[in-house]
Design a protein around this motif. Structure first.
Motif, short mmCIF file in Angstrom:
data_model
loop_
_atom_site.label_atom_id
_atom_site.label_comp_id
_atom_site.label_asym_id
_atom_site.label_seq_id
_atom_site.Cartn_x
_atom_site.Cartn_y
_atom_site.Cartn_z
N ARG A 332 -15.32 -12.96 -2.04
CA ARG A 332 -14.43 -13.91 -2.72
C ARG A 332 -14.59 -13.95 -4.24
O ARG A 332 -13.63 -14.24 -4.95
N ILE A 333 -15.78 -13.68 -4.76
CA ILE A 333 -15.97 -13.86 -6.20
C ILE A 333 -15.21 -12.81 -7.00
O ILE A 333 -14.64 -13.10 -8.07
N LEU A 382 4.98 -6.81 -6.76
CA LEU A 382 5.03 -8.17 -7.29
C LEU A 382 4.90 -9.20 -6.18
O LEU A 382 4.15 -10.17 -6.28
N PHE A 383 5.62 -8.96 -5.08
CA PHE A 383 5.56 -9.92 -3.98
C PHE A 383 4.18 -9.93 -3.34
O PHE A 383 3.61 -10.99 -3.06
N ARG A 384 3.62 -8.74 -3.09
CA ARG A 384 2.30 -8.67 -2.47
C ARG A 384 1.26 -9.41 -3.30
O ARG A 384 0.39 -10.10 -2.76
N THR A 385 1.35 -9.27 -4.61
CA THR A 385 0.36 -9.89 -5.49
C THR A 385 0.47 -11.41 -5.45
O THR A 385 -0.53 -12.12 -5.25
N SER A 392 -7.66 -7.49 -0.54
CA SER A 392 -8.39 -6.60 0.35
C SER A 392 -9.88 -6.79 0.16
O SER A 392 -10.35 -7.09 -0.94
N TYR A 393 -10.63 -6.59 1.25
CA TYR A 393 -12.08 -6.65 1.20
C TYR A 393 -12.70 -5.26 1.33
O TYR A 393 -13.80 -5.10 1.86
N GLY A 409 -11.28 -3.63 5.67
CA GLY A 409 -11.16 -4.63 4.61
C GLY A 409 -9.73 -5.00 4.29
O GLY A 409 -9.48 -6.02 3.63
N ASP A 410 -8.76 -4.19 4.73
CA ASP A 410 -7.36 -4.47 4.44
C ASP A 410 -6.80 -5.56 5.33
O ASP A 410 -7.26 -5.76 6.46
#
Length: 514
Positions: A332-333, A382-385, A392-393, A409-410
């Motif tokens: 998360r960081i 743009l939408f995904r962001t 993703s991890y 991770g996706d």
């Protein structure tokens, strides 16, 4: 002395979602908040697509959708006229079951979460303040002060600091909170009004360096969010709605009938140096704060809560070692830091001063944004962001393998085939396996023996187009991200994955610890 598995300090959306998710997994929680009552005003409005997807696991997605306002488009205004309109329906329709912006004010959001939590037998302890805490002998001892002045010591296995930007949990831990403060003074107003900007869509004025947006609420109501940076910002307490309303009335033709409430606030951009220290965790605004650009703050806090909740349940239930909890900060960081940097750049552009900046906003942006939105690749990015579905991890200790275009991770690709939504098969808060096509021999038997549900989808060309590999095995974490992408589809890969990470896959119900 009361004992709980997790003591949650702060009953905003982040703390409430954490409490609700943990309770569903059988974890004993206490959630306290120093305020006497829930808030009746709010600044956070947007609920992004990824939050709604994750809310399905709490049976909350439909409830939020029914109570919220679906916003079909964003409009850009220049010099008192609408210069561009970008419809959300064209953005994200093939990416998520929620291809739109949902407006759901934070105070209403919190009421829904409190109702759901109460239905699970957990009540927010209002007027209860965390005074101090310390970890010793494998527990956290927290001193709480109640509204009547009485104090008690609560013992918990873990402490979650969801107590906002001025977090006492963070200060007690001695965790730094580097960053800065925007010089602009923000204001927010709940109004009843009419006019072309009150048509149920989002409207943004690009005319001046001060930011101004009109967010739709219920019929005839809207939320104005704007900034002030001239001499009026020097005395926030004296600022009234009348001091800032002229621009909305004149530039966007807002006919204000009534002002229900108005407030001002300063915004910071900061990320805590650590999200975990021993048995205490930082989430939401206690861990990261940033500009309201893109409506990311509340959604990011909710994402923190969901990421941490299943890991706490796994450790408390004896299905994982304590080291699993280190992956909360690891995952998360980095996202928080990227988010703060991104929203800072967007807000800086929207409020930059000078002739060049004004020309870019008023002449270039109204032409460029609709043009960019016309290109599928740019539109999807743009939408995904903004919708947080690009999060993703990859690189996490919990992420492994690649199959097709999907990495460990996706977030798995969302695909609807013949009316079947592959995300609808992910409602349980537990480890799950998916195969698109025919499962490898022995996989079904392995999954059955280890209490890992296996979903199989008949192969279709749409799955290949989405980046999935035929016959591959996709192990989904309890928060529905891909843990393992294994092309062979072999069940032994699951066994290796779990053994290497000291995990026991299957149910996370902490009521029946191993």
């Amino acid at each position: 002395m009361k004992r709980s598995d997790v003591l949650i300090v702060g009953a905003g959306p982040t703390g409430l979602v954490l409490a609700l998710w943990l309770t569903k997994l059988g974890v004993r929680v206490r959630i306290v908040d120093k305020t006497d009552a829930p808030g009746t005003t709010s600044r956070a409005l947007a609920v992004q697509a990824r939050t709604l997807e994750l809310y399905r696991q709490l049976d909350l997605g439909d409830a939020v959708f029914q109570r919220a306002h679906k916003t079909p488009a964003v409009n850009l205004w220049v010099r008192g006229a609408r210069a561009a309109r970008v419809p959300f329906e064209k953005v994200g329709a093939d990416l998520t079951p929620y291809p739109f912006l949902l407006i759901f004010p934070q105070d209403e959001h919190e009421r829904l979460l409190v109702e759901r939590l109460a239905a699970q037998g957990v009540t927010v302890e209002r007027g209860t303040t965390l005074v101090h805490f310390e970890a010793r002998n494998g527990t956290v001892d927290a001193r709480l002060r109640h509204a009547d002045g009485g104090e008690e010591v609560c013992k918990a296995s873990y402490l979650a600091g969801c107590d906002g930007a001025r977090s006492l949990v963070r200060e007690t831990l001695g965790v730094g909170f580097p960053g800065g403060t925007y010089r602009q003074l923000f204001y927010v107003a709940d109004i009843e009004a009419g006019g072309p900007a009150l048509n149920g869509e989002l409207h943004i004025d690009l005319d001046e360096a001060d930011f101004l947006a009109v967010f739709p609420l219920a019929a005839g109501r809207a939320r104005l969010i704007g900034t002030v940076r001239d001499e009026r910002a020097d005395d926030p307490a004296a600022l009234r709605f009348e001091d800032v309303s002229d621009r909305a009335i004149r530039h966007m033709k807002v006919d204000v009938h009534r002002v229900n409430w108005f407030s001002t606030y300063h915004v910071h951009h900061r990320v805590a140096e650590h999200f975990r220290k021993g048995r205490a965790f930082l989430l939401g605004d206690a861990a990261h704060i940033h500009s309201p650009a893109g409506g990311q703050g509340m959604n990011t806090g909710i994402g923190d809560a969901i990421n941490l909740a299943w890991k706490l349940a796994a450790v408390l239930g004896g299905r994982a070692q304590d080291g699993l909890l280190d992956t909360y900060e690891a995952e998360r960081i980095g996202f928080a830091r990227r988010l703060v940097a991104t929203t800072d750049r967007v807000f800086s552009f929207a409020t930059a001063e000078g002739a060049l900046a004004d020309k870019l906003r008023t002449r270039v942006a109204p032409l460029l944004i609709p043009t960019v939105a016309g290109f599928e690749a740019a539109r999807d990015y743009l939408f995904r962001t903004v919708a947080q579905i690009t999060l993703s991890y990859r690189g996490s200790p919990l992420s492994a393998g690649t199959a097709g275009h999907v990495h460990g991770g996706d977030r798995p690709p969302w695909v609807r085939v013949d009316g079947i939504d592959n995300f609808a098969a992910q409602p349980a808060m537990r480890w799950q396996a998916q195969v698109y096509g025919t499962a490898a021999p022995g996989l079904a038997d392995w999954c059955a023996a280890h209490d890992v549900p296996l979903q199989q989808f008949d192969w279709r060309s749409q799955y290949e187009a989405a980046g999935l590999e035929r016959g591959a095995l996709y192990l989904l974490r309890p928060d529905s991200y891909v843990a393992l992408a294994e092309p062979s589809g072999n069940g032994k890969a699951l066994e290796r994955y779990a053994a290497e990470r000291n995990l026991i896959l299957g149910s996370l119900d902490a009521r029946h610890p191993i």
